[in-house]
Scaffold this active site. Structure first.
Site, PDB file in Angstrom:
ATOM      1  N   LEU A 383       0.845  -1.193   0.000  1.00  0.00           N
ATOM      2  CA  LEU A 383       0.000   0.000   0.000  1.00  0.00           C
ATOM      3  C   LEU A 383       0.882   1.245   0.000  1.00  0.00           C
ATOM      4  O   LEU A 383       2.083   1.176   0.255  1.00  0.00           O
ATOM      5  CB  LEU A 383      -0.900   0.028   1.240  1.00  0.00           C
ATOM      6  N   CYS A 384       0.256   2.395  -0.234  1.00  0.00           N
ATOM      7  CA  CYS A 384       1.027   3.636  -0.247  1.00  0.00           C
ATOM      8  C   CYS A 384       1.319   4.151   1.156  1.00  0.00           C
ATOM      9  O   CYS A 384       2.068   5.107   1.327  1.00  0.00           O
ATOM     10  CB  CYS A 384       0.297   4.711  -1.057  1.00  0.00           C
ATOM     11  N   THR A 385       0.717   3.551   2.173  1.00  0.00           N
ATOM     12  CA  THR A 385       0.999   3.958   3.547  1.00  0.00           C
ATOM     13  C   THR A 385       2.296   3.318   4.026  1.00  0.00           C
ATOM     14  O   THR A 385       2.775   2.337   3.467  1.00  0.00           O
ATOM     15  CB  THR A 385      -0.132   3.530   4.497  1.00  0.00           C
ATOM     16  N   ASN A 421      -6.449   1.713  -1.826  1.00  0.00           N
ATOM     17  CA  ASN A 421      -5.616   1.679  -3.032  1.00  0.00           C
ATOM     18  C   ASN A 421      -6.229   0.798  -4.124  1.00  0.00           C
ATOM     19  O   ASN A 421      -5.538   0.348  -5.043  1.00  0.00           O
ATOM     20  CB  ASN A 421      -4.189   1.217  -2.739  1.00  0.00           C
TER      21      ASN A 421
END
Length: 466
Positions: A383-385, A421
């Site tokens: 994920l982008c986190t 996402n």
């Protein structure tokens, strides 16, 4: 001192009902190698063991039955894992059910559950869920006077008599009275103040006579749910004795003697993923909790002169926790400025309680179980986190295509998943009679956007500036 291999770590954490082992350096889940499961069904992948579910159900039932002189019924808390295959398995093995929403109740009904041993909980029940419960004979746990009024009206319209329990709560006065039994009760005061569910003895004493007089309602007993606030045995003994005393006080005030007492859920497991305080392995067993709770409740009831009723319990995490494993595949492995990040194709989408409840999952190098850890790594999801599954974890040399495993993913994982996402959710297989079968298919991108609608003409629409 060297760090433990995956196999050594697993051996130190095994519990009596686990079906996990190591063969040829690889994790085996209920008779099937991790790599073979991923090759056949794709990655990431939830793997459930029907045998572990049933073993846990039987174990907790026995733990209470051995210490309670009247019948004991287990009502599976579907909120922990709502796969229909799991609910059907519980029904086939004699478990009733605890449901909160109309969806959970529907799943419980459609999988053949004995509805005489099903309860519906919630502090703000919809008319729809009350009506469905009444029609199918489920028991409704009253949380307030309004519950009684609405259920009575719906039962009258349906032409049936609704079975009900009154949900109780412990108060600060109960805490003060119980401080001699459980000195650490002071830590629970904030919880007792803020928790919205249940009725004090004083409020229950006002409702019980009204319910007893209502021709549309059949009051069969009391419900209580303290939840997982501690794993100390004294905590469970305290609330059980306090509950028994409260029921006795209500008997004096109302004359009502319960046929059933439901003590809810929250029973601790041995491999403690969800409330890690001190050592990961809980030194206490469910047999010890069962004995302690029954002893305390019987003592409290006896003090109040209340005959011992039937006992219902609502375990969820104890039954489902170690019944599931999440398998994932390693992607990019990156090192920079003294840190190493191991990317895997699972994420906190799939194990959301890493982020919102600080769960600490056991993470194993599933295809390198016998290899000595040589690195300290951060395991991250796709994920982008920047959320980490694990930080500074001792791990063997790892490369793209290796498999990893998260233990205890049978509870509060699939039910809490999301699609952040725009990532489709993984498939679930259940090992049933020795063979893995798909019980939930893998989502596609079409599934991710299936509920979305783009109004006609929006693609060519441009808003003018104000």
């Amino acid at each position: 001192m060297t760090d433990a291999t995956g196999a050594e770590l697993l051996n130190s954490l095994l519990t009596p009902t686990d079906r996990l082992s190591v063969e040829e350096g690889e994790l085996v889940v209920d008779g099937h190698k991790a790599s073979e499961l991923l090759a056949e069904f794709g990655s990431p992948l939830f793997v459930l063991s029907a045998g572990v579910f049933v073993d846990n159900l039987r174990r907790i039932r026995s733990a209470f039955s051995a210490n309670w002189p009247e019948p004991v019924s287990v009502l599976y808390a579907i909120k922990t894992n709502n796969n229909l295959a799991v609910r059907a398995l519980m029904s086939a093995n004699g478990a009733g059910g605890d449901a909160f929403s109309e969806g959970e109740l529907d799943a419980t009904i459609r999988t053949g559950t004995d509805m005489s041993k099903v309860v519906i909980n919630g502090s703000d029940k919809s008319d729809g869920v009350i009506r469905t419960a009444v029609r199918h004979g489920a028991c409704i746990n009253f949380d307030c006077a309004e519950d009684a009024e609405r259920t009575s009206a719906i039962a009258a319209a349906e032409g049936v008599r609704a079975r009900v329990l009154v949900r109780l709560r412990l108060t600060l006065d109960d805490a003060d009275a119980g401080s001699e039994d459980y000195p650490a009760v002071e830590k629970l005061r904030n919880y007792l103040v803020r928790d919205q569910v249940g009725l004090s003895a004083e409020s229950a004493a006002e409702i019980v006579p009204r319910v007893l007089k209502d021709p549309n309602l059949e009051l069969i007993g009391y419900h209580f749910h303290q939840g997982r606030q501690s794993r100390e045995l004294a905590h469970f003994q305290w609330w059980a004795k306090s509950l028994g005393r409260t029921v006795g006080r209500l008997a004096d005030l109302t004359g009502f003697q319960p046929q059933v007492i439901d003590t809810g859920g929250g029973y601790p497991r041995q491999r403690d993923t969800e409330m890690l305080v001190g050592e990961r392995m809980n030194p206490l067993t469910i047999e010890e909790y069962g004995a302690g709770i029954c002893e305390g409740l019987i003592a409290g009831l006896t003090e109040g002169g209340v005959p011992i009723p039937e006992l219902w319990i609502e375990p969820g995490r104890f039954i489902s926790g170690n019944s599931g494993v999440l398998l994932a595949t390693v992607g990019t492995v990156k090192s920079d400025q003294g840190s190493t990040w191991v990317n895997v194709d699972a994420s906190i989408n799939n194990l959301p309680r890493v982020d919102n409840r600080s769960f600490k999952y056991v993470l194993l190098p599933a295809t390198r179980m016998d290899e000595q850890p040589t690195d300290r790594v951060n395991v991250v999801g796709a994920l982008c986190t920047g959320a980490h599954f694990a930080s500074d974890l001792a791990f063997p040399p790892t490369e793209r295509g290796d498999a990893v495993a998260f233990l205890d993913a049978g509870m509060y994982a699939e039910v809490g998943q999301n699609q952040y996402n725009a990532v489709p959710r993984p498939a679930t297989v259940m090992v049933l009679d020795g063979e893995p079968v798909v019980v939930k298919r893998r989502e596609t991108l079409d599934d991710v956007f299936a509920a979305h609608q783009v109004p006609e003409g929006l693609k060519n629409h441009s808003l003018s500036a104000r």
